[in-house]
Design an enzyme around this catalytic site. Structure first.
Site, PDB file in Angstrom:
ATOM      1  N   ASP A 177       0.816  -1.222   0.000  1.00  0.00           N
ATOM      2  CA  ASP A 177       0.000   0.000   0.000  1.00  0.00           C
ATOM      3  C   ASP A 177       0.845   1.266   0.000  1.00  0.00           C
ATOM      4  O   ASP A 177       0.335   2.363  -0.218  1.00  0.00           O
ATOM      5  CB  ASP A 177      -0.879   0.036   1.257  1.00  0.00           C
TER       6      ASP A 177
HETATM    7  C1  BGC Z   1       0.651   1.259   6.327  1.00  0.00           C
HETATM    8  C2  BGC Z   1       0.246   0.059   5.519  1.00  0.00           C
HETATM    9  C3  BGC Z   1      -1.233  -0.015   5.414  1.00  0.00           C
HETATM   10  C4  BGC Z   1      -1.805   1.294   4.933  1.00  0.00           C
HETATM   11  C5  BGC Z   1      -3.310   1.217   4.968  1.00  0.00           C
HETATM   12  C6  BGC Z   1       0.021   2.502   5.786  1.00  0.00           C
HETATM   13  O1  BGC Z   1       0.337   3.578   6.598  1.00  0.00           O
HETATM   14  O2  BGC Z   1       2.043   1.380   6.365  1.00  0.00           O
HETATM   15  O3  BGC Z   1       0.751  -1.120   6.092  1.00  0.00           O
HETATM   16  O4  BGC Z   1      -1.617  -1.053   4.563  1.00  0.00           O
HETATM   17  O5  BGC Z   1      -1.364   2.359   5.734  1.00  0.00           O
HETATM   18  O6  BGC Z   1      -3.937   2.301   4.494  1.00  0.00           O
HETATM   19  C1  NOJ Z   2      -1.403  -3.771   5.501  1.00  0.00           C
HETATM   20  C2  NOJ Z   2      -2.607  -3.903   4.637  1.00  0.00           C
HETATM   21  O1  NOJ Z   2      -3.690  -4.384   5.392  1.00  0.00           O
HETATM   22  C3  NOJ Z   2      -2.363  -4.830   3.498  1.00  0.00           C
HETATM   23  O2  NOJ Z   2      -3.467  -4.849   2.646  1.00  0.00           O
HETATM   24  C4  NOJ Z   2      -1.128  -4.406   2.767  1.00  0.00           C
HETATM   25  O3  NOJ Z   2      -0.938  -5.301   1.724  1.00  0.00           O
HETATM   26  C5  NOJ Z   2       0.062  -4.342   3.672  1.00  0.00           C
HETATM   27  N1  NOJ Z   2      -0.223  -3.477   4.764  1.00  0.00           N
HETATM   28  C6  NOJ Z   2       1.310  -3.855   2.973  1.00  0.00           C
HETATM   29  O4  NOJ Z   2       1.254  -2.517   2.681  1.00  0.00           O
END
Ligand code: BGC
Ligand code: NOJ
Length: 840
Positions: A487
């Protein structure tokens, strides 16, 4: 190694983790509830409850990231003379003579002892009931008669957890309660649009109560010294606005050796619109009375608890391994499966790191979570697939999240994460392989929940694949969109505004060349599955004779889903998969590993040519799982590079070296300090991808050593203090080798790691893989592995499978089913009890 302080230990026989010191390095929590009514509970009884949705239907209040940490919960205050204490130590923190918290399967039991009194509280949510039971047992272990003053405490949340934390100009005037006997009702906003209320009840007469927080606590006091408790005098306050609470006051006398049970119930009720009131301003309590009546004695509560335990017996009886290695067996048989169920229920919404207001159910997250529990509750997996697919857009794109209460796509987050569609295939195929239920493909499923837009689920799968094919970039690799699995790899975002979210900021999609090798690998893996599925559908019923849904009658008004169509579709997609493999080999290989991506301008990411972050884990995982270029040595080289550059003492980091500065073109990934989260943290979630790559390549020793590094039971002893978070579940991230404090864990519980660890160990390491026609046996083990047995219930069959590794890492030599030799590695499915012997 230096002996570290221990805070608890596993009790495998009871399927519990036993915490023996309340001052754990971080709250160690558990989850209660399996459907609809849920609670989070820490080892000091902190936490909160909600109905279905932690944002829109929060029942009790909780204060995240507060001082002290873990503030708010269900508290019992015991006043014994001048001493006031809590069985869970907090909030009074009076030193206890004994403390123990046992987190079990959907229940928690907290026991404290002080001055000859034992107080033990069992917390659980009974099956199919909308309430949390708190059975408090007080026992006098001293030789004198004791007169105690008992106060209960819960603080109501005004339902919407987000506005509850901010809209005080309104909130402080809306709170309303009713008191009836030993029950305190919370009915804020019931007078207007809400048709639901909550209650807190105890099955004993009370000698007083409080419902106004300030009156009970005192404006300048704290949960640790509520005025009413300290003085031993309830105020019988009736809340009007401000912050309503529920506290019962009970005087208890216990003779030496005597013990008494009190059943406290925190319940939630919904009424029909025309039956909301029993009199003007008086809520209709019929359903509350009925619910209370079902749980008003110790016997009834014990029965409900036995039912809950029986459920878990059944759930955990479906896959059971005996390897003789306790650390492995307890994770496989108990905790990994348990965590999978929790992530299924909560997705990424509510934990002690996820506040319950920010995120709903993730499209990709929930599809992945499916592989963790589909063997246990296929009907709910089926429903989940339909719910998820119903939020898809007609072009195959997806809402990134949806709200569990409404099941509607979440507009605040939107879509455009181009890996999302592929996960629908991943989840659906896992479901069909487990159940043999092809009829799910026949279900009519809408787009964006719009009535009238329904097509078959199969067509959702088809447009999912097409979404990737229709969004290829200059190298014929998938365009990344807003981001892929990561993400934080926001290649079209370009943000200089710190108040803008990387995930939702206006994306620059025009002219982008940003492509993802992670999606490429994912597309090949799920594409092969899709091809295989189409081939099966082309020869309808073949190989499915024994499955409940042998008759597949796919119909649709969109495209004629005939056998000929499926053959052509299988061929069409095979070509797309082959083209993708070619594109990866041509444009996705860096010499020693797979590239990660191309940026907006078409420049390489995750290449030896880059200054930082030369190698990323995601593309190594997915491209090795897809076995792209295995024949040319690419897979082996990629796996070796993971060992060389990504592996460290605590697992494999996401990228290496870490980014040391913010890169405008890359987005959130480079916003994190070195070694944390997506910037070179050990993102446990994607370690299993490489482990599966290792397994497919037959490298059992390597697979195992990667696996053991992030297996909680292996980490348990070593990291009780360093790791900090719960030693019985995986966390999302462990600080990586570039971090200030490598090995520190964060974001426990709600992570795709759970399902991926399960999928990896159950199917690839231990090698018991559900398939359309039966169970495929293909373990990949360290050469030190000894004989082991897996009991696996599969559809209507019950297999006892014994594997003799004979020092081999991979390769099944012979299989017998009930004494008869089996050709190949699939045990053909047939109902009943079977014994299987496997020689490697
Ligand atoms: C996090 C990710 C997460 C995303 C969700 C980010 O700040 O690092 O792990 O999936 O937010 O919106
Ligand atoms: C947490 C999110 O829930 C997941 O969808 C994502 O793939 C990982 N972070 C990596 O960014």
């Amino acid at each position: 190694m230096e002996q570290q302080k221990r805070y608890g230990h596993f009790d495998d026989q009871h399927r519990e983790y036993v915490i023996t010191d309340p001052q754990t390095p971080w709250p160690w929590i558990n989850y209660l509830g399996n459907e609809d009514f849920f609670s989070l509970i820490s080892n000091t009884a902190g936490g909160y409850s909600f109905y279905k949705d932690a944002k829109f239907r929060r029942i009790t209040r909780y204060r995240y990231n507060n001082v002290p940490m873990d503030n708010g919960g269900r508290y019992f205050y015991i006043k014994d003379g001048d001493t006031v204490w809590n069985p869970g130590w907090k909030p009074c923190k009076t030193p206890l003579d004994f403390y123990e918290c046992r987190h079990g399967m959907s229940y928690t039991r907290i026991t404290g002892k002080k001055n000859g009194i034992e107080a033990s509280v069992l917390f659980f949510v009974p099956l199919k009931k909308w309430c949390e039971v708190q059975k408090l047992t007080l026992k006098n272990e001293s030789s004198e008669t004791k007169s105690l003053k008992l106060f209960s405490f819960e603080e109501w949340c005004l339902w919407n957890a987000a506005t509850d934390m901010e809209n005080f100009q309104r909130n402080f005037s809306t709170g309303e309660v009713e008191i009836e006997g030993s029950t305190i009702y919370h009915k804020t906003e019931y007078r207007e649009r809400r048709n639901h209320y909550a209650f807190y009840h105890v099955n004993a007469p009370i000698q007083g109560f409080d419902t106004d927080r300030e009156t009970f606590v005192g404006l300048y006091n704290e949960f640790a010294d509520p005025q009413a408790v300290m003085e031993g005098k309830p105020r019988n306050s009736h809340a009007h606005g401000w912050s309503p609470i529920a506290s019962h006051y009970i005087e208890v006398t216990l003779k030496p050796g005597e013990s008494k049970d009190f059943v406290f119930l925190l319940g939630y009720i919904e009424n029909e619109q025309d039956k909301k009131f029993s009199a003007p301003q008086v809520i209709n309590k019929d359903k509350a009375h009925a619910l209370i009546g079902e749980l008003d004695t110790t016997e009834k509560v014990d029965k409900a608890f036995a039912e809950l335990n029986a459920l878990w017996d059944n759930l955990l009886n479906i896959y059971k391994v005996r390897t003789g290695n306790d650390k492995l067996d307890r994770m496989v048989n108990i905790w990994n499966q348990y965590q999978c169920m929790v992530t299924f229920n909560f997705s990424r919404s509510a934990s002690f790191f996820e506040s319950g207001v920010g995120r709903g159910m993730g499209f990709r997250d929930s599809n992945q979570d499916l592989v963790g529990f589909v063997h246990q509750i296929p009907p709910r997996a089926r429903q989940r697939i339909i719910d998820i697919a119903s939020t898809q857009f007609p072009d195959g794109g997806c809402y990134h999240q949806y709200q569990p209460l409404t099941k509607r796509g979440n507009n605040d987050i939107g879509g455009g994460f181009n890996d999302d569609p592929c996960w629908l295939i991943f989840g659906t195929v896992a479901y069909i392989k487990e159940t043999g239920d092809f009829s799910i493909l026949d279900e009519m499923v809408p787009f964006d929940n719009q009535p009238g837009s329904e097509v078959t689920l199969f067509e959702h799968l088809k447009i999912s694949m097409d979404h990737v094919i229709k969004n290829l970039g200059p190298h014929m690799l998938p365009l990344i969109g807003r981001a892929d699995w990561n993400d934080c790899l926001n290649l079209n975002c370009f943000s200089w505004d710190p108040n803008e979210s990387f995930q939702t900021t206006e994306n620059v999609s025009e002219g982008t060349k940003a492509e993802s090798l992670m999606i490429a690998g994912l597309f090949v893996v799920t594409g092969k599955d899709y091809v295989n599925l189409c081939q099966r559908l082309a020869v309808r019923g073949k190989g499915l004779e024994n499955t409940p849904a042998a008759d597949i009658s796919l119909t649709s008004n969109h495209s004629p889903l005939t056998p000929a169509f499926f053959s052509a579709e299988a061929e069409r997609m095979q070509q797309a998969v082959d083209a993708m493999i070619d594109a990866v080999k041509k444009h996705g290989w860096d010499g020693e590993w797979y590239l990660r991506a191309y940026d907006f301008y078409g420049r390489k990411i995750g290449s030896n040519e880059c200054e930082e972050a030369k190698i990323f884990i995601e593309s190594q995982g997915w491209c090795t799982m897809a076995e792209i270029g295995a024949e040319d040595g690419m897979v082996a080289k990629s796996l070796d590079s993971c060992k060389k550059y990504l592996e460290c003492e605590h697992g494999m980091v996401l990228n290496n070296p870490a980014f040391t500065k913010y890169i405008y073109e890359y987005g959130e990934i480079s916003s994190y300090p070195e070694g944390y989260k997506e910037n070179a943290g050990i993102f446990c979630h994607n370690n299993p991808w490489v482990i599966i790559g290792e397994c497919l390549a037959g490298r059992g020793n390597d697979a195992w050593s990667h696996y053991a590094k992030i297996l909680p039971s292996y980490v348990e002893e070593k990291y009780q203090t360093l790791h900090k978070v719960e030693p019985y579940v995986n966390c999302q991230m462990v600080a990586g080798k570039d971090a200030f404090k490598p090995g520190e864990g964060k974001n426990s519980w709600l992570t795709g790691t759970a399902a991926w660890m399960w999928y990896t160990v159950s199917e690839f390491i231990l090698g018991i893989k559900p398939d359309y026609d039966g169970i495929r046996i293909d373990p990949c083990l360290p050469e030190t592995a000894t004989d082991y047995t897996v009991n696996r219930k599969f559809r209507e069959a019950d297999y006892e499978i014994t594997i003799h590794p004979n020092g081999q890492q991979k390769g099944v030599k012979a299989i017998t089913l009930d004494g008869q030799k089996v050709d190949g590695t699939v045990i053909p499915y047939s109902p009943g009890k079977h014994t299987v012997e496997v020689t490697m």
